[in-house]
Design a protein around this motif. Structure first.
Motif, PDB file in Angstrom:
ATOM      1  N   TYR A  48       0.626  -1.634   0.535  1.00 33.86           N
ATOM      2  CA  TYR A  48       0.119   0.417   0.139  1.00 33.86           C
ATOM      3  C   TYR A  48       0.654   0.895  -0.168  1.00 33.86           C
ATOM      4  O   TYR A  48       1.925   1.479   0.582  1.00 33.86           O
ATOM      5  CB  TYR A  48      -0.677  -0.231   1.016  1.00 33.86           C
ATOM      6  N   GLY A  49       0.524   2.441  -0.613  1.00 31.09           N
ATOM      7  CA  GLY A  49       1.153   3.738  -0.731  1.00 31.09           C
ATOM      8  C   GLY A  49       0.496   3.883   0.419  1.00 31.09           C
ATOM      9  O   GLY A  49       0.106   4.237   1.354  1.00 31.09           O
ATOM     10  N   ARG A  50       1.029   5.754   0.531  1.00 37.06           N
ATOM     11  CA  ARG A  50       1.342   6.763   1.858  1.00 37.06           C
ATOM     12  C   ARG A  50      -0.101   6.533   2.446  1.00 37.06           C
ATOM     13  O   ARG A  50      -0.321   6.794   3.501  1.00 37.06           O
ATOM     14  CB  ARG A  50       2.417   7.837   1.129  1.00 37.06           C
ATOM     15  N   ARG A  51      -1.045   6.777   1.218  1.00 40.55           N
ATOM     16  CA  ARG A  51      -1.946   7.567   1.686  1.00 40.55           C
ATOM     17  C   ARG A  51      -2.864   5.572   2.740  1.00 40.55           C
ATOM     18  O   ARG A  51      -3.322   6.403   3.107  1.00 40.55           O
ATOM     19  CB  ARG A  51      -3.471   8.045   0.509  1.00 40.55           C
ATOM     20  N   GLN A  52      -2.672   4.961   2.119  1.00 42.80           N
ATOM     21  CA  GLN A  52      -3.721   3.590   2.276  1.00 42.80           C
ATOM     22  C   GLN A  52      -2.792   3.375   3.932  1.00 42.80           C
ATOM     23  O   GLN A  52      -3.265   3.084   4.754  1.00 42.80           O
ATOM     24  CB  GLN A  52      -2.968   2.620   1.874  1.00 42.80           C
ATOM     25  N   GLN A  53      -1.174   3.583   4.001  1.00 45.69           N
ATOM     26  CA  GLN A  53      -0.713   3.211   5.099  1.00 45.69           C
ATOM     27  C   GLN A  53      -1.031   3.952   6.386  1.00 45.69           C
ATOM     28  O   GLN A  53      -0.867   4.344   7.432  1.00 45.69           O
ATOM     29  CB  GLN A  53       1.061   3.567   5.114  1.00 45.69           C
ATOM     30  N   GLU A  54      -1.398   5.938   5.895  1.00 42.14           N
ATOM     31  CA  GLU A  54      -1.075   6.932   6.680  1.00 42.14           C
ATOM     32  C   GLU A  54      -2.865   6.859   7.797  1.00 42.14           C
ATOM     33  O   GLU A  54      -3.511   6.588   8.163  1.00 42.14           O
ATOM     34  CB  GLU A  54      -1.712   8.344   6.377  1.00 42.14           C
ATOM     35  N   ALA A  55      -4.142   6.037   6.516  1.00 40.69           N
ATOM     36  CA  ALA A  55      -5.293   6.067   6.704  1.00 40.69           C
ATOM     37  C   ALA A  55      -5.588   4.303   7.815  1.00 40.69           C
ATOM     38  O   ALA A  55      -6.470   4.792   8.825  1.00 40.69           O
ATOM     39  CB  ALA A  55      -6.208   5.533   5.896  1.00 40.69           C
ATOM     40  N   LEU A  56      -4.161   3.613   7.713  1.00 43.34           N
ATOM     41  CA  LEU A  56      -4.164   2.837   8.552  1.00 43.34           C
ATOM     42  C   LEU A  56      -4.108   2.897  10.072  1.00 43.34           C
ATOM     43  O   LEU A  56      -4.467   2.282  10.816  1.00 43.34           O
ATOM     44  CB  LEU A  56      -3.654   1.191   8.228  1.00 43.34           C
ATOM     45  N   ASP A  57      -2.756   4.079   9.986  1.00 38.90           N
ATOM     46  CA  ASP A  57      -2.038   3.926  11.049  1.00 38.90           C
ATOM     47  C   ASP A  57      -3.382   5.165  11.764  1.00 38.90           C
ATOM     48  O   ASP A  57      -3.757   4.670  12.555  1.00 38.90           O
ATOM     49  CB  ASP A  57      -1.574   5.348  11.030  1.00 38.90           C
ATOM     50  N   ALA A  58      -3.881   5.942  10.883  1.00 41.77           N
ATOM     51  CA  ALA A  58      -5.485   6.251  11.942  1.00 41.77           C
ATOM     52  C   ALA A  58      -6.175   5.701  11.763  1.00 41.77           C
ATOM     53  O   ALA A  58      -6.661   5.709  13.395  1.00 41.77           O
ATOM     54  CB  ALA A  58      -6.140   7.914  10.955  1.00 41.77           C
ATOM     55  N   LEU A  59      -7.179   4.694  11.538  1.00 38.89           N
ATOM     56  CA  LEU A  59      -7.518   3.677  12.298  1.00 38.89           C
ATOM     57  C   LEU A  59      -6.714   3.458  13.569  1.00 38.89           C
ATOM     58  O   LEU A  59      -7.782   2.717  14.551  1.00 38.89           O
ATOM     59  CB  LEU A  59      -8.366   2.884  11.584  1.00 38.89           C
ATOM     60  N   LEU A  60      -5.963   2.548  14.002  1.00 38.85           N
ATOM     61  CA  LEU A  60      -5.414   1.777  14.738  1.00 38.85           C
ATOM     62  C   LEU A  60      -4.904   2.713  16.070  1.00 38.85           C
ATOM     63  O   LEU A  60      -5.323   2.758  16.997  1.00 38.85           O
ATOM     64  CB  LEU A  60      -4.323   1.409  14.551  1.00 38.85           C
ATOM     65  N   ASP A  61      -4.955   3.959  15.688  1.00 37.52           N
ATOM     66  CA  ASP A  61      -4.970   4.968  16.697  1.00 37.52           C
ATOM     67  C   ASP A  61      -5.905   4.902  16.844  1.00 37.52           C
ATOM     68  O   ASP A  61      -6.689   5.299  18.033  1.00 37.52           O
ATOM     69  CB  ASP A  61      -4.033   6.371  16.454  1.00 37.52           C
ATOM     70  N   GLU A  62      -7.265   5.029  16.461  1.00 35.50           N
ATOM     71  CA  GLU A  62      -8.012   5.366  16.858  1.00 35.50           C
ATOM     72  C   GLU A  62      -8.885   4.271  17.244  1.00 35.50           C
ATOM     73  O   GLU A  62      -9.990   4.732  18.531  1.00 35.50           O
ATOM     74  CB  GLU A  62      -9.567   6.010  15.512  1.00 35.50           C
ATOM     75  N   ILE A  63      -8.828   3.411  17.334  1.00 35.08           N
ATOM     76  CA  ILE A  63      -9.016   1.879  17.636  1.00 35.08           C
ATOM     77  C   ILE A  63      -9.151   2.162  19.317  1.00 35.08           C
ATOM     78  O   ILE A  63      -9.000   1.219  20.503  1.00 35.08           O
ATOM     79  CB  ILE A  63      -9.862   0.899  17.068  1.00 35.08           C
ATOM     80  N   THR A  64      -6.962   2.440  18.819  1.00 34.68           N
ATOM     81  CA  THR A  64      -6.724   2.134  20.833  1.00 34.68           C
ATOM     82  C   THR A  64      -6.816   2.944  21.898  1.00 34.68           C
ATOM     83  O   THR A  64      -7.122   3.399  22.622  1.00 34.68           O
ATOM     84  CB  THR A  64      -4.865   1.624  20.273  1.00 34.68           C
ATOM     85  N   ASN A  65      -6.842   4.383  20.443  1.00 31.88           N
ATOM     86  CA  ASN A  65      -7.107   5.163  22.046  1.00 31.88           C
ATOM     87  C   ASN A  65      -8.172   6.044  21.668  1.00 31.88           C
ATOM     88  O   ASN A  65      -8.105   7.308  22.502  1.00 31.88           O
ATOM     89  CB  ASN A  65      -5.490   6.525  21.907  1.00 31.88           C
ATOM     90  N   GLY A  66      -8.521   6.425  20.427  1.00 33.59           N
ATOM     91  CA  GLY A  66      -9.492   8.012  20.692  1.00 33.59           C
ATOM     92  C   GLY A  66     -10.646   6.519  20.263  1.00 33.59           C
ATOM     93  O   GLY A  66     -11.528   5.793  21.476  1.00 33.59           O
ATOM     94  N   VAL A  67     -11.959   7.942  20.061  1.00 36.22           N
ATOM     95  CA  VAL A  67     -13.547   7.368  19.608  1.00 36.22           C
ATOM     96  C   VAL A  67     -14.286   7.730  18.352  1.00 36.22           C
ATOM     97  O   VAL A  67     -13.413   7.126  17.824  1.00 36.22           O
ATOM     98  CB  VAL A  67     -14.583   8.702  20.487  1.00 36.22           C
ATOM     99  N   ILE A  68     -15.503   6.576  18.590  1.00 31.37           N
ATOM    100  CA  ILE A  68     -15.515   6.110  17.111  1.00 31.37           C
ATOM    101  C   ILE A  68     -16.126   7.607  16.586  1.00 31.37           C
ATOM    102  O   ILE A  68     -16.377   8.384  16.779  1.00 31.37           O
ATOM    103  CB  ILE A  68     -16.977   5.454  17.254  1.00 31.37           C
ATOM    104  N   GLU A  69     -15.604   7.272  14.910  1.00 28.00           N
ATOM    105  CA  GLU A  69     -15.744   9.004  13.930  1.00 28.00           C
ATOM    106  C   GLU A  69     -16.547   8.173  13.084  1.00 28.00           C
ATOM    107  O   GLU A  69     -16.780   7.011  12.816  1.00 28.00           O
ATOM    108  CB  GLU A  69     -14.248   8.766  13.494  1.00 28.00           C
ATOM    109  N   PRO A  70     -17.105   9.015  12.474  1.00 27.41           N
ATOM    110  CA  PRO A  70     -18.519   8.442  11.304  1.00 27.41           C
ATOM    111  C   PRO A  70     -17.361   8.653  10.243  1.00 27.41           C
ATOM    112  O   PRO A  70     -16.459   8.892   9.979  1.00 27.41           O
ATOM    113  CB  PRO A  70     -19.017   9.449  11.236  1.00 27.41           C
ATOM    114  N   LEU A  71     -17.687   8.136   9.123  1.00 25.70           N
ATOM    115  CA  LEU A  71     -17.476   7.874   7.678  1.00 25.70           C
ATOM    116  C   LEU A  71     -17.096   8.928   7.392  1.00 25.70           C
ATOM    117  O   LEU A  71     -18.049  10.323   7.522  1.00 25.70           O
ATOM    118  CB  LEU A  71     -18.627   6.989   7.117  1.00 25.70           C
TER     119      LEU A  71
END
Length: 399
Positions: A48-71
């Protein structure tokens, strides 16, 4: 845990909806351990390119430390998920119902890798490498070779063997193995049926009765192949005149079967020698003739119980002689993802279902109903994690 009044037929008092906010619980482990591990598996499977990698990083941070965000705005199903999750947005992932949170995680994972986008990763199944590795593995090879010996067995013995192969194939769930490792397939002591209504199933499908069977698939690969072999038996032995195989319209949980996976399994069978190849050839022709039909529906990827199925799907199941629901997720959606008393009758909680229904499931979550007192007592005395370990299974049928 909070309580919620159930909409499920036969329950007057309600049962706690399963959440993931109890550390050490099975549901907590899925969100806290399995989902982060799965993100890494998906990341490693594709360049995966940078866009997908960054999106996966953001999802990991959200499910680990954040709250549920909408689509994100512009997502094709944003409004639908907003409606399904209006009570959960802005809350901790662990405080949402387990069924909803697990389903939404997979939707967000697909979004992160661009599955629904317009770029080059559109429509690329992020779980395909895991499915393909399993399908071409040694275990499948051994299982297909075993069909040669079974071919000459008496019809009733062959029927029982194929039924149990389809049932225990549910242990091959790739998501279940992300952390747990390969289950001990040969462990006859641990691998036990906690309920077995298979005799009633065969009563509902007498030979030559022009029956129609709807089979709602669960996993691809090592589970779907024995499902297809069972379908061949139903058609070849005239237990069914037609079988409708229902699959997911797009990737959902890790190894969920789609039409492409059905084709891959059929090719795997047709390429095999001896009995497996003959079965594959018959199934291929059955699809061409329409006696085996593959269908799908968007509801199969919804975080909702089957009690809320749309009318067109209800009509399909109502027209079937028997609907067979495979796997743990389908079971949770069938009876409700709640902490029921294990002795609540299966028939009571499925009374709403349009027509006769059977559940084939290896136990990989806390939900369980329809057990006899003696069975439950013995299971509890064992001290084993029998509800979630995948070492126990059930066949439950409501006429």
């Amino acid at each position: 845990m909070t309580e919620k009044t159930s909409r499920t037929s036969g329950d007057a008092t309600g049962a706690p909806v399963i959440l993931s906010n109890e550390p050490g619980s099975f549901a907590w482990g899925v969100l806290a351990k399995r989902h982060p591990a799965l993100i890494q598996r998906v990341r490693d499977a594709f360049p995966y390119g940078r866009r997908q990698q960054e999106a996966l990083d953001a999802l990991l941070d959200e499910i680990t430390n954040g709250v549920i965000e909408p689509l994100a705005p512009g997502e094709h199903d944003r409004e639908r998920w907003a409606d399904w999750g209006q009570e959960h947005s802005g809350r901790s992932w662990y405080d949402a119902p387990f069924l909803w949170a697990e389903s939404y995680f997979y939707r967000r994972l697909l979004g992160a890798v661009g599955y629904f986008g317009t770029g080059p990763w559109q429509g690329v199944d992020p779980f395909a490498p895991l499915k393909q590795a399993e399908l071409r593995g040694d275990f499948v090879e051994e299982e297909l070779r075993a069909l040669d010996a079974l071919a000459s067995a008496p019809a009733d013995e062959r029927a029982a063997a194929l039924l149990h192969a389809s049932l225990w194939g549910n242990r091959a769930d790739l998501g279940f193995r992300v952390l747990a490792g390969e289950p001990a397939v040969g462990d006859a002591v641990a691998s036990t049926l906690v309920a077995d209504d298979s005799a009633l199933l065969w009563q509902l499908l007498p030979v030559g009765a022009s029956s129609t069977v709807a089979l709602v698939a669960d996993n691809a690969g090592r589970e779907l192949i024995p499902d297809l072999i069972l379908i061949d038996h139903l058609l070849e032995q005239r237990h069914a005149e037609q079988v409708v195989l229902h699959v997911k319209p797009h990737p959902y949980y890790v190894s969920d079967a789609m039409t492409a996976d059905v084709v891959d399994c059929l090719r795997r069978l047709t390429e095999a020698p001896s009995e497996a190849g003959r079965i594959g050839g018959r199934l291929w022709k059955a699809m061409e003739a329409g006696s085996l039909e593959v269908r799908t529906h968007s509801f199969f990827c919804a975080p909702l119980p089957y009690e809320e199925m749309p009318e067109d799907l209800r009509d399909e199941f109502e027209s079937a002689t028997l609907t067979i629901l495979k796997g743990d997720l389908n079971y949770r959606r069938l009876v409700g993802d709640q902490l029921w008393d294990a002795m609540v009758p299966f028939a009571d909680l499925t009374a709403y279902f349009p027509g006769s229904v059977a559940a084939f499931r290896t136990l990989k979550s806390d939900v369980i109903v329809g057990l006899e007192q003696g069975v439950l007592d013995a299971l509890e005395r064992s001290g084993a994690a029998w509800r979630t370990s995948g070492t126990h299974a059930l066949i439950q049928v409501r006429r």
